[in-house]
Design a protein around this motif. Structure first.
Motif, mmCIF file in Angstrom:
data_model
loop_
_atom_site.group_PDB
_atom_site.id
_atom_site.type_symbol
_atom_site.label_atom_id
_atom_site.label_comp_id
_atom_site.label_asym_id
_atom_site.label_seq_id
_atom_site.Cartn_x
_atom_site.Cartn_y
_atom_site.Cartn_z
ATOM 1 N N THR A 74 0.866 -1.184 0.000
ATOM 2 C CA THR A 74 0.000 0.000 0.000
ATOM 3 C C THR A 74 0.897 1.227 0.000
ATOM 4 O O THR A 74 1.947 1.240 0.662
ATOM 5 C CB THR A 74 -0.922 0.036 1.235
ATOM 6 O OG1 THR A 74 -0.133 0.006 2.429
ATOM 7 C CG2 THR A 74 -1.895 -1.129 1.220
ATOM 8 N N LYS A 94 -8.425 1.867 -3.300
ATOM 9 C CA LYS A 94 -7.904 2.451 -2.073
ATOM 10 C C LYS A 94 -8.416 1.719 -0.839
ATOM 11 O O LYS A 94 -9.482 1.119 -0.839
ATOM 12 C CB LYS A 94 -8.274 3.931 -1.984
ATOM 13 C CG LYS A 94 -7.565 4.810 -2.997
ATOM 14 C CD LYS A 94 -7.860 6.276 -2.738
ATOM 15 C CE LYS A 94 -7.053 7.181 -3.664
ATOM 16 N NZ LYS A 94 -7.307 8.613 -3.391
ATOM 17 N N ILE A 134 -3.552 -2.184 -9.824
ATOM 18 C CA ILE A 134 -3.907 -1.125 -8.874
ATOM 19 C C ILE A 134 -5.318 -1.454 -8.414
ATOM 20 O O ILE A 134 -6.271 -1.376 -9.189
ATOM 21 C CB ILE A 134 -3.851 0.272 -9.513
ATOM 22 C CG1 ILE A 134 -2.429 0.565 -10.022
ATOM 23 C CG2 ILE A 134 -4.302 1.341 -8.515
ATOM 24 C CD1 ILE A 134 -2.296 1.889 -10.755
ATOM 25 N N TRP A 175 -3.356 3.575 -1.644
ATOM 26 C CA TRP A 175 -3.540 2.745 -2.838
ATOM 27 C C TRP A 175 -3.037 1.333 -2.563
ATOM 28 O O TRP A 175 -1.946 1.146 -2.045
ATOM 29 C CB TRP A 175 -2.776 3.336 -4.013
ATOM 30 C CG TRP A 175 -3.341 4.627 -4.511
ATOM 31 C CD1 TRP A 175 -2.923 5.891 -4.191
ATOM 32 C CD2 TRP A 175 -4.417 4.778 -5.441
ATOM 33 N NE1 TRP A 175 -3.680 6.827 -4.857
ATOM 34 C CE2 TRP A 175 -4.597 6.172 -5.629
ATOM 35 C CE3 TRP A 175 -5.244 3.892 -6.128
ATOM 36 C CZ2 TRP A 175 -5.568 6.688 -6.480
ATOM 37 C CZ3 TRP A 175 -6.214 4.410 -6.969
ATOM 38 C CH2 TRP A 175 -6.372 5.784 -7.143
ATOM 39 N N SER A 188 0.480 7.428 -2.479
ATOM 40 C CA SER A 188 0.156 8.024 -3.776
ATOM 41 C C SER A 188 0.791 7.186 -4.882
ATOM 42 O O SER A 188 1.580 6.276 -4.603
ATOM 43 C CB SER A 188 0.654 9.469 -3.855
ATOM 44 O OG SER A 188 2.057 9.503 -4.105
ATOM 45 N N LEU A 189 0.472 7.531 -6.119
ATOM 46 C CA LEU A 189 1.038 6.830 -7.269
ATOM 47 C C LEU A 189 2.225 7.585 -7.861
ATOM 48 O O LEU A 189 2.655 7.309 -8.981
ATOM 49 C CB LEU A 189 -0.049 6.617 -8.338
ATOM 50 C CG LEU A 189 -1.238 5.762 -7.888
ATOM 51 C CD1 LEU A 189 -2.286 5.690 -8.995
ATOM 52 C CD2 LEU A 189 -0.789 4.357 -7.494
#
Length: 258
Positions: free
Chosen positions: A178, A244, A241, A250, A181-182
């Protein structure tokens, strides 16, 4: 159809435009459209563009089922592409193995050095002590005549059928994680298992590639299907992906190639 752009990065818009044009050609002219070799991220984008279209269908093939880089065939719903439609040629590299060695980067560099773009080549395969590679049929004769050295090693090429391609053992580690952010530096931190500050420095120093391109922007956003290469830490594929968590992080799964 313009809404599709919002799901992708700005720098991917030219490829989306190309994909939409391929789709239009097939739908209007009722014929197959063969692409160059696509990397995994481009395959994800093309699949999204074609979607669940009834008019245009899509398949990929890169010589072996496990191939990373593949050519795509877009075709009308009534057609059914065969292996020959992908127009692939495989080569085995012959060289004095007892006295010389060849590395992946040198083979790729030599192939680029004869003046062809990366999209004309599929996977470079090393298995059983042998190097093989796949290229587009339309450039095969040119490659055969021009590739005479890899670095300082004198080589020759032998045409082989696709059935003789040696599939290397898939040695990958699947990781779930996790992240907050990406962003590129955030995911680099996760895959390299070091602080975000250190990952940030790696990116700024040009030591990180996304889809085989050096990216020096730590805020660059990653997406499903991206290939990530971090100098000194290996290669990773962002496989999924998965949305969330309740805390807003994520959920990711990625493959580390050993």
């Amino acid at each position: 159809m313009s809404d599709i752009y919002q799901h992708f990065r700005k720098d991917e818009e030219p490829f989306i435009d190309q994909a939409l044009e391929w789709k239009r050609i097939v739908a209007e002219q009722y014929r197959l459209k063969l692409t160059d070799f696509l990397d995994p991220r481009e395959q994800v984008i093309l699949t999204s563009v074609i979607g669940q279209s009834d008019e245009v269908k899509l398949d990929f093939f890169g010589g072996v089922p496990e191939a990373e880089r593949k050519r795509a065939v877009l075709y009308p719903e009534y057609a059914e592409p065969s292996a020959e439609d992908y127009q692939l040629q495989a080569y085995e590299v012959l060289y004095p193995e007892k006295f010389a060695s060849i590395e992946h980067r040198k083979l790729l560099g030599s192939l680029m050095g004869i003046g062809l773009k990366r999209q004309k080549f599929g996977d470079l395969i090393f298995a059983g002590g042998t190097w093989q590679f796949i290229c587009s049929e339309e450039v095969a004769d040119f490659v055969f005549s021009q590739l005479t050295h890899i670095g300082r090693v004198k080589v020759s090429l032998e045409k082989i059928p696709l059935l003789k391609l040696k599939v290397p053992e898939q040695d990958v580690e699947i990781r779930d994680d996790t992240v907050s952010s990406l962003r590129l530096d955030t995911i680099c931190s996760a895959v390299s298992r070091q602080s975000r500050q250190k990952a940030h420095v790696l990116v700024k120093n040009g030591l990180v590639k996304v889809n085989w391109k050096v990216i020096e922007d730590p805020s660059y956003s990653l997406a499903e299907g991206d290939m990530l290469s971090v100098r000194g830490f290996g290669r990773f594929k962002l496989k999924n992906i998965d949305g969330k968590t309740k805390k807003g992080k994520w959920r990711l799964s990625f493959e580390k190639q050993k």
